[in-house]
Design a protein around this motif. Structure first.
Motif, PDB file in Angstrom:
ATOM      1  N   LEU A 122      11.031  17.004  -9.888  1.00  0.00           N
ATOM      2  CA  LEU A 122      11.679  18.114  -9.194  1.00  0.00           C
ATOM      3  C   LEU A 122      11.444  18.078  -7.688  1.00  0.00           C
ATOM      4  N   GLY A 123      10.776  17.051  -7.204  1.00  0.00           N
ATOM      5  CA  GLY A 123      10.377  17.030  -5.793  1.00  0.00           C
ATOM      6  C   GLY A 123      11.458  16.648  -4.807  1.00  0.00           C
ATOM      7  N   GLY A 124      12.653  16.354  -5.289  1.00  0.00           N
ATOM      8  CA  GLY A 124      13.763  16.052  -4.401  1.00  0.00           C
ATOM      9  C   GLY A 124      13.921  14.574  -4.104  1.00  0.00           C
ATOM     10  N   LEU A 125      15.151  14.196  -3.776  1.00  0.00           N
ATOM     11  CA  LEU A 125      15.468  12.796  -3.548  1.00  0.00           C
ATOM     12  C   LEU A 125      14.761  12.205  -2.329  1.00  0.00           C
ATOM     13  N   PRO A 126      14.649  12.910  -1.199  1.00  0.00           N
ATOM     14  CA  PRO A 126      13.947  12.313  -0.050  1.00  0.00           C
ATOM     15  C   PRO A 126      12.495  11.935  -0.380  1.00  0.00           C
ATOM     16  N   SER A 127      11.784  12.819  -1.078  1.00  0.00           N
ATOM     17  CA  SER A 127      10.400  12.506  -1.447  1.00  0.00           C
ATOM     18  C   SER A 127      10.338  11.336  -2.418  1.00  0.00           C
ATOM     19  N   TYR A 128      11.283  11.316  -3.343  1.00  0.00           N
ATOM     20  CA  TYR A 128      11.317  10.228  -4.321  1.00  0.00           C
ATOM     21  C   TYR A 128      11.628   8.891  -3.637  1.00  0.00           C
ATOM     22  N   GLN A 129      12.591   8.896  -2.737  1.00  0.00           N
ATOM     23  CA  GLN A 129      12.902   7.668  -2.017  1.00  0.00           C
ATOM     24  C   GLN A 129      11.713   7.180  -1.205  1.00  0.00           C
ATOM     25  N   GLU A 130      11.005   8.107  -0.603  1.00  0.00           N
ATOM     26  CA  GLU A 130       9.835   7.733   0.189  1.00  0.00           C
ATOM     27  C   GLU A 130       8.763   7.091  -0.693  1.00  0.00           C
ATOM     28  N   LYS A 131       8.605   7.601  -1.913  1.00  0.00           N
ATOM     29  CA  LYS A 131       7.637   7.016  -2.846  1.00  0.00           C
ATOM     30  C   LYS A 131       8.020   5.580  -3.189  1.00  0.00           C
ATOM     31  N   LEU A 132       9.302   5.358  -3.491  1.00  0.00           N
ATOM     32  CA  LEU A 132       9.736   4.001  -3.831  1.00  0.00           C
ATOM     33  C   LEU A 132       9.594   3.057  -2.625  1.00  0.00           C
ATOM     34  N   LYS A 133       9.956   3.531  -1.440  1.00  0.00           N
ATOM     35  CA  LYS A 133       9.831   2.698  -0.241  1.00  0.00           C
ATOM     36  C   LYS A 133       8.373   2.357   0.044  1.00  0.00           C
ATOM     37  N   SER A 134       7.497   3.341  -0.103  1.00  0.00           N
ATOM     38  CA  SER A 134       6.072   3.118   0.141  1.00  0.00           C
ATOM     39  C   SER A 134       5.506   2.103  -0.845  1.00  0.00           C
ATOM     40  N   CYS A 135       5.906   2.227  -2.101  1.00  0.00           N
ATOM     41  CA  CYS A 135       5.462   1.280  -3.124  1.00  0.00           C
ATOM     42  C   CYS A 135       5.866  -0.144  -2.736  1.00  0.00           C
ATOM     43  N   ALA A 136       7.121  -0.325  -2.361  1.00  0.00           N
ATOM     44  CA  ALA A 136       7.621  -1.662  -2.028  1.00  0.00           C
ATOM     45  C   ALA A 136       6.980  -2.210  -0.757  1.00  0.00           C
ATOM     46  N   SER A 137       6.881  -1.367   0.288  1.00  0.00           N
ATOM     47  CA  SER A 137       6.360  -1.851   1.568  1.00  0.00           C
ATOM     48  C   SER A 137       4.879  -2.171   1.508  1.00  0.00           C
ATOM     49  N   ASN A 138       4.188  -1.668   0.498  1.00  0.00           N
ATOM     50  CA  ASN A 138       2.760  -1.966   0.311  1.00  0.00           C
ATOM     51  C   ASN A 138       2.550  -3.018  -0.779  1.00  0.00           C
ATOM     52  N   GLY A 139       3.485  -3.949  -0.853  1.00  0.00           N
ATOM     53  CA  GLY A 139       3.339  -5.048  -1.799  1.00  0.00           C
ATOM     54  C   GLY A 139       3.485  -4.619  -3.241  1.00  0.00           C
ATOM     55  N   TYR A 140       4.325  -3.611  -3.462  1.00  0.00           N
ATOM     56  CA  TYR A 140       4.523  -3.040  -4.803  1.00  0.00           C
ATOM     57  C   TYR A 140       3.195  -2.535  -5.377  1.00  0.00           C
ATOM     58  N   LYS A 141       2.604  -1.667  -4.554  1.00  0.00           N
ATOM     59  CA  LYS A 141       1.348  -1.030  -4.957  1.00  0.00           C
ATOM     60  C   LYS A 141       1.561  -0.228  -6.235  1.00  0.00           C
ATOM     61  N   GLY A 142       0.645  -0.411  -7.176  1.00  0.00           N
ATOM     62  CA  GLY A 142       0.769   0.244  -8.474  1.00  0.00           C
ATOM     63  C   GLY A 142       1.274  -0.694  -9.550  1.00  0.00           C
ATOM     64  N   PHE A 143       1.693  -1.882  -9.148  1.00  0.00           N
ATOM     65  CA  PHE A 143       2.094  -2.927 -10.085  1.00  0.00           C
ATOM     66  C   PHE A 143       1.134  -4.104  -9.978  1.00  0.00           C
ATOM     67  N   HIS A 144       1.083  -4.909 -11.019  1.00  0.00           N
ATOM     68  CA  HIS A 144       0.438  -6.210 -10.890  1.00  0.00           C
ATOM     69  C   HIS A 144       1.356  -7.296 -11.428  1.00  0.00           C
ATOM     70  N   PHE A 145       1.074  -8.538 -11.030  1.00  0.00           N
ATOM     71  CA  PHE A 145       1.979  -9.646 -11.272  1.00  0.00           C
ATOM     72  C   PHE A 145       1.296 -10.718 -12.110  1.00  0.00           C
ATOM     73  N   GLU A 146       2.096 -11.442 -12.875  1.00  0.00           N
ATOM     74  CA  GLU A 146       1.590 -12.542 -13.698  1.00  0.00           C
ATOM     75  C   GLU A 146       2.607 -13.666 -13.727  1.00  0.00           C
ATOM     76  N   GLY A 147       2.105 -14.879 -14.027  1.00  0.00           N
ATOM     77  CA  GLY A 147       2.987 -15.999 -14.320  1.00  0.00           C
ATOM     78  C   GLY A 147       3.624 -16.633 -13.111  1.00  0.00           C
ATOM     79  N   LEU A 148       2.820 -17.238 -12.219  1.00  0.00           N
ATOM     80  CA  LEU A 148       3.382 -17.969 -11.093  1.00  0.00           C
ATOM     81  C   LEU A 148       4.134 -19.196 -11.602  1.00  0.00           C
ATOM     82  N   THR A 149       5.316 -19.453 -11.025  1.00  0.00           N
ATOM     83  CA  THR A 149       6.102 -20.620 -11.434  1.00  0.00           C
ATOM     84  C   THR A 149       6.014 -21.745 -10.415  1.00  0.00           C
ATOM     85  N   VAL A 150       5.409 -21.440  -9.249  1.00  0.00           N
ATOM     86  CA  VAL A 150       5.295 -22.484  -8.221  1.00  0.00           C
ATOM     87  C   VAL A 150       3.846 -22.574  -7.752  1.00  0.00           C
TER      88      VAL A 150
END
Length: 544
Positions: A516-544
């Motif tokens: 319910l926090g509104g689209l601007p706040s939600y967009q900011e959360k997604l942008k912050s996640c991405a700009s911080n190296g997808y903070k909150g996710f982890h990665f597996e399986g390097l192919t190179v």
């Protein structure tokens, strides 16, 4: 010896479920990015909810030109016939989009996904359909939306009725002849309001079964001539930019003041001005505190109640349809739009059954028996809604790391997501317009583009880095859930029983389904996640 049939497996970069706004946009975006991607859809054409919802009166309540994609090659060549287009116009729009974007070559219709299993060794999703197809894909994009799983009343004898009984979203493509028929509409949500009013001009006798009164507001419908547009084409680029930045994904948001900052006279004048706009503005473009404090909310309800009661003749109906005592916070159940819903109850052939006063006992061969009497019908229409928001995901057997079932995970406490777009324990699974995102509090195409772009960017970044899988952390998911709940409980939303909170489905945990926090706040959360190296996710399986 006979030959052994080898099951063919289709190899993909991404498989998308759902041919509504989200799925269609995602297919276009990923295909333009060079991905081997296919879309599967249970229906026989594009449109998502608008393929299924073709009942009399079905129309969108996001006013034009909001309810469309922002791509200039589309809006430059499209004309809406009405401010609130009906289901036939919406399906025509999807056919237009499909042709412009050449989507059919990458779409499988009449295809229902039955299971999706994460293969940890291959870093792939193994997806099977009811018609025997198997896909092996890196990304699984479940754009099933919020209304993909129907909800039926648990009534004794419901299979015994000898007439036509149909759920509103399974309306027959061959339109049934209802002229002069005795018809029941069960439910008074947005669908029930649209259905009942439209049918009241067609049938011989109409009975509406109400559990909770709807609080619909005025729809200001407009029919456009061929040379008329809701917004001039020259202004649409700016319009769509403003839409993407609005609190609700519209080009409007809350007023910049609270309810009691105005005098009573100014407040009533403001309500009248908002009401006359004839769209969601009275609900979503009003005072900032309307959905957050009981006193402010009651002022909005009082105005609505006075407007509504003035349109009803029968004192009993005034009390049932617009109660003296506010039944729940205004705007905290889905607010329908209407144009004549209340006036129809002044007609002698339109009846209201309040199932709190006279509960339904059973369905019989001839109709519906309440505690008061048996009412005979030719047609029973179930406008009883959906297992909303999560049902589209949980009706598919989705299993992530360690074979964990998504349905079981959601059943433990309600939806559990990270950023309303992914789920811990389910790598390379993304969805849009789903649980714990703005979804039902955001204009659909706006959300489809915002989330679809973010998902495509994730995939592009992983491809460049040679990473095979991305999955949300449990701790980050927990933080997002707590944030969603904190925002919801700062509002009046939990004080109403509604599908926004998971109510109405037996056994479904009660939890906020929406952000319910509104689209601007939600967009900011997604942008912050991405700009911080997808903070909150982890990665597996390097192919190179």
């Amino acid at each position: 010896m006979g030959s052994i049939e080898v099951k063919k497996v289709e190899e993909l970069d991404a498989l998308i479920i759902g041919a509504g706004f989200s799925g269609v946009y995602q297919l276009k975006r990923l295909r333009d990015g060079g991905y081997n991607v296919k879309l599967v859809e249970a229906g026989s054409d594009y449109g998502g909810i608008w393929y299924w919802n073709r009942y009399p009166g079905a129309r969108v309540d996001s006013h034009a030109p909001h309810y469309q994609f922002s791509a200039p090659e589309l809006w430059q060549n499209w004309h809406w016939k009405q401010r609130f287009p009906d289901h036939t116009q919406l399906r025509a729009y999807f056919r237009f989009v499909a042709e412009k974007w050449d989507l059919r070559k990458d779409t499988y219709f009449d295809t229902y996904v039955s299971s999706a299993i994460w293969d940890e060794a291959q870093y792939k999703w193994i997806i099977e359909t009811k018609d025997g197809r198997t896909f092996r894909t890196t990304f699984f994009l479940a754009h099933t939306g919020i209304s993909a799983s129907r909800q039926y009343p648990d009534w004794k004898g419901i299979d015994s009725f000898k007439g036509l009984i149909v759920h509103s979203s399974y309306w027959p493509h061959d339109e049934p002849d209802l002229k002069g028929k005795r018809v029941a509409v069960v439910g008074t949500g947005s669908t029930g309001v649209q259905l009942a009013h439209t049918l009241s001009t067609m049938v011989g006798d109409l009975t509406v079964f109400q559990r909770t009164p709807a609080l619909p507001i005025y729809m200001g419908q407009v029919d456009y001539a061929d040379d008329e547009e809701p917004v001039p084409k020259s202004e649409l680029a700016k319009f769509f930019k403003d839409r993407s930045e609005g609190y609700w994904g519209f080009d409007f948001g809350f007023l910049n003041k609270g309810t009691f900052e105005d005098t009573e006279a100014d407040r009533l004048a403001n309500y009248e001005r908002l009401w006359k706009k004839g769209d969601f503005t009275y609900w979503l473009g009003t005072y900032t505190d309307m959905m957050f404090t009981e006193e402010a909310n009651y002022e909005a309800y009082k105005f609505w109640r006075a407007k509504t009661r003035a349109r009803l003749n029968d004192p009993r109906l005034k009390e049932l349809l617009a109660p003296t005592k506010q039944p729940y916070p205004f705007g905290c159940k889905r607010v329908p739009l209407e144009r004549g819903y209340f006036e129809m109850f002044n007609e002698p052939y339109v009846h209201l059954v309040d199932v709190n006063e006279t509960p339904v006992v059973e369905v019989t061969e001839k109709g519906i028996r309440t505690t008061e009497k048996e009412i005979e019908f030719d047609v029973i229409i179930l406008a009883t809604g959906f297992d909303a928001v999560t049902g589209g995901l949980t009706k598919v057997d989705i299993r992530g790391i360690g074979g964990r079932s998504l349905k079981d995970k959601f059943q433990e406490r309600g939806p559990t997501t990270y950023c309303g777009i992914s789920i811990a324990g389910f790598p390379n699974l993304f969805f849009s317009y789903g649980p714990q995102s703005p979804a039902a509090f955001c204009n659909g195409p706006t959300c489809a583009e915002l989330q679809g772009n973010w998902i495509a960017d994730v995939m592009n970044n992983l491809r460049r880095a040679g990473i095979r899988s991305i999955v949300a952390d449990e701790a980050s998911e927990k933080d997002w859930i707590e944030h969603v709940e904190k925002v919801a409980y700062a509002s009046l939303l939990p004080k109403a029983k509604s599908w926004y909170m998971g109510d109405g489905v037996p056994g479904k945990p009660r939890a906020s389904q929406m952000y319910l926090g509104g689209l601007p706040s939600y967009q900011e959360k997604l942008k912050s996640c991405a700009s911080n190296g997808y903070k909150g996710f982890h990665f597996e399986g390097l192919t190179v």
